[in-house]
Design an enzyme around this catalytic site. Structure first.
Site, mmCIF file in Angstrom:
data_model
loop_
_atom_site.group_PDB
_atom_site.id
_atom_site.type_symbol
_atom_site.label_atom_id
_atom_site.label_comp_id
_atom_site.label_asym_id
_atom_site.label_seq_id
_atom_site.Cartn_x
_atom_site.Cartn_y
_atom_site.Cartn_z
ATOM 1 N N ASP A 92 0.854 -1.195 0.000
ATOM 2 C CA ASP A 92 0.000 0.000 0.000
ATOM 3 C C ASP A 92 0.879 1.230 0.000
ATOM 4 O O ASP A 92 1.955 1.241 0.604
ATOM 5 C CB ASP A 92 -0.967 0.002 1.183
ATOM 6 N N GLU A 183 -7.806 4.829 12.358
ATOM 7 C CA GLU A 183 -6.704 4.546 13.281
ATOM 8 C C GLU A 183 -6.759 5.382 14.551
ATOM 9 O O GLU A 183 -6.154 5.024 15.561
ATOM 10 C CB GLU A 183 -5.363 4.799 12.581
#
Length: 287
Positions: A92, A183
């Site tokens: 990613d 997150e």
């Protein structure tokens, strides 16, 4: 009879004063000094890394520690990959990787083919990743299975965030489902309101693309806040700990390292394992 002494007056001819110019006197001296100061600053900035090393701002000890940490990380990466023979491997990326030479992005450790890539598209309600368009096109041209993800900001309006992602990302046949990256915990709202906002984003994106999004988060965040209430979603989990050597059964993807080296990319990059082979990965792509 005495003669009178006649004294003639002396005519003093004065030269006209020169007008001061920008390049005269003190101004000229200051200009020269300023020029050399700026030159020294520019040279120092250009060679800042080398100078820092030369003057021991970055000591040999720190360099050795960084090298050793990378070596240990590489050993673990290799062991993890060995235990997942047959699984599909991918990475990613975001603007933090800079300009990627996609034609070189092919294998990991000169052995494991890279089949897929998740690309950051948007951040919060108002920021598009600066490299998204180039990465999105580059991955496609490199014949990689690509997916786009949104970095969610808990303290910003969830619908505005969904609208930005939808406006930015056009999914095509063969692309991976959209991903919501969560997150952080909220500062000015409750966990319940956070979950409500996440659901609003997920529902809006699913309604637009006709496919259920994937949720990315850390393992602890997943266990503490999302596992039960979002159990009908598939998860992409981040865990870099040495005790974790295999992907969990209920994880769709596992981001097992943030310190891998990949051809065509400068610096470290995240690597992920899909809980299946390449054929199974193609099965979950957009039709």
């Amino acid at each position: 009879m005495k003669r009178k002494t006649v004294r003639r007056k002396t005519t003093v001819v004065r030269k006209p004063k020169k007008k001061a110019t920008v390049f005269s006197g003190k101004v000229l001296r200051y200009s020269i000094v300023a020029f050399f100061v700026l030159l020294i600053v520019a040279v120092g900035y250009h060679y800042r890394d080398g100078l820092a090393y030369y003057f021991s701002f970055k000591s040999d000890k720190i360099l050795r520690e960084e090298t050793e940490a990378k070596r240990i990380s590489d050993v673990r990466n290799y062991q993890v990959l060995e235990k997942h023979e047959g699984k599909s491997i991918g990475l990613d990326v975001s603007e933090y990787q800079g300009k990627i030479r996609w034609t070189y992005v092919d294998t990991l450790e000169h052995k494991y083919p890279l089949h897929f890539v998740f690309i950051r598209a948007t951040v919060g309600k108002d920021r598009k990743d600066r490299q998204f368009n180039k990465n999105w096109l580059g991955a496609k041209e490199n014949k990689m299975i690509r997916g786009a993800y949104h970095y969610y900001r808990p303290n910003e309006n969830s619908m505005e965030q969904a609208e930005l992602f939808i406006k930015t990302v056009t999914l095509q046949k063969g692309d991976l489902p959209p991903v919501l990256d969560i997150e952080k915990l909220p500062k000015n709202q409750s966990i319940e309101n956070l979950k409500l906002g996440l659901k609003r984003w997920l529902n809006a994106v699913e309604s637009h693309y006709g496919v259920k999004p994937i949720i990315y988060t850390g393992e602890r965040y997943y266990d503490d806040f999302l596992k039960e209430e979002f159990s009908d979603y598939l998860f992409w989990i981040a865990n870099y700990n040495f005790y974790r050597e295999e992907i969990a059964e209920d994880w769709l993807f596992w981001q097992f390292t943030e310190k891998a080296s990949v051809p065509g990319i400068k610096g470290n990059v995240d690597i992920n394992i899909y809980n299946g082979d390449l054929q199974q990965l193609r099965y979950i792509t957009v039709e």
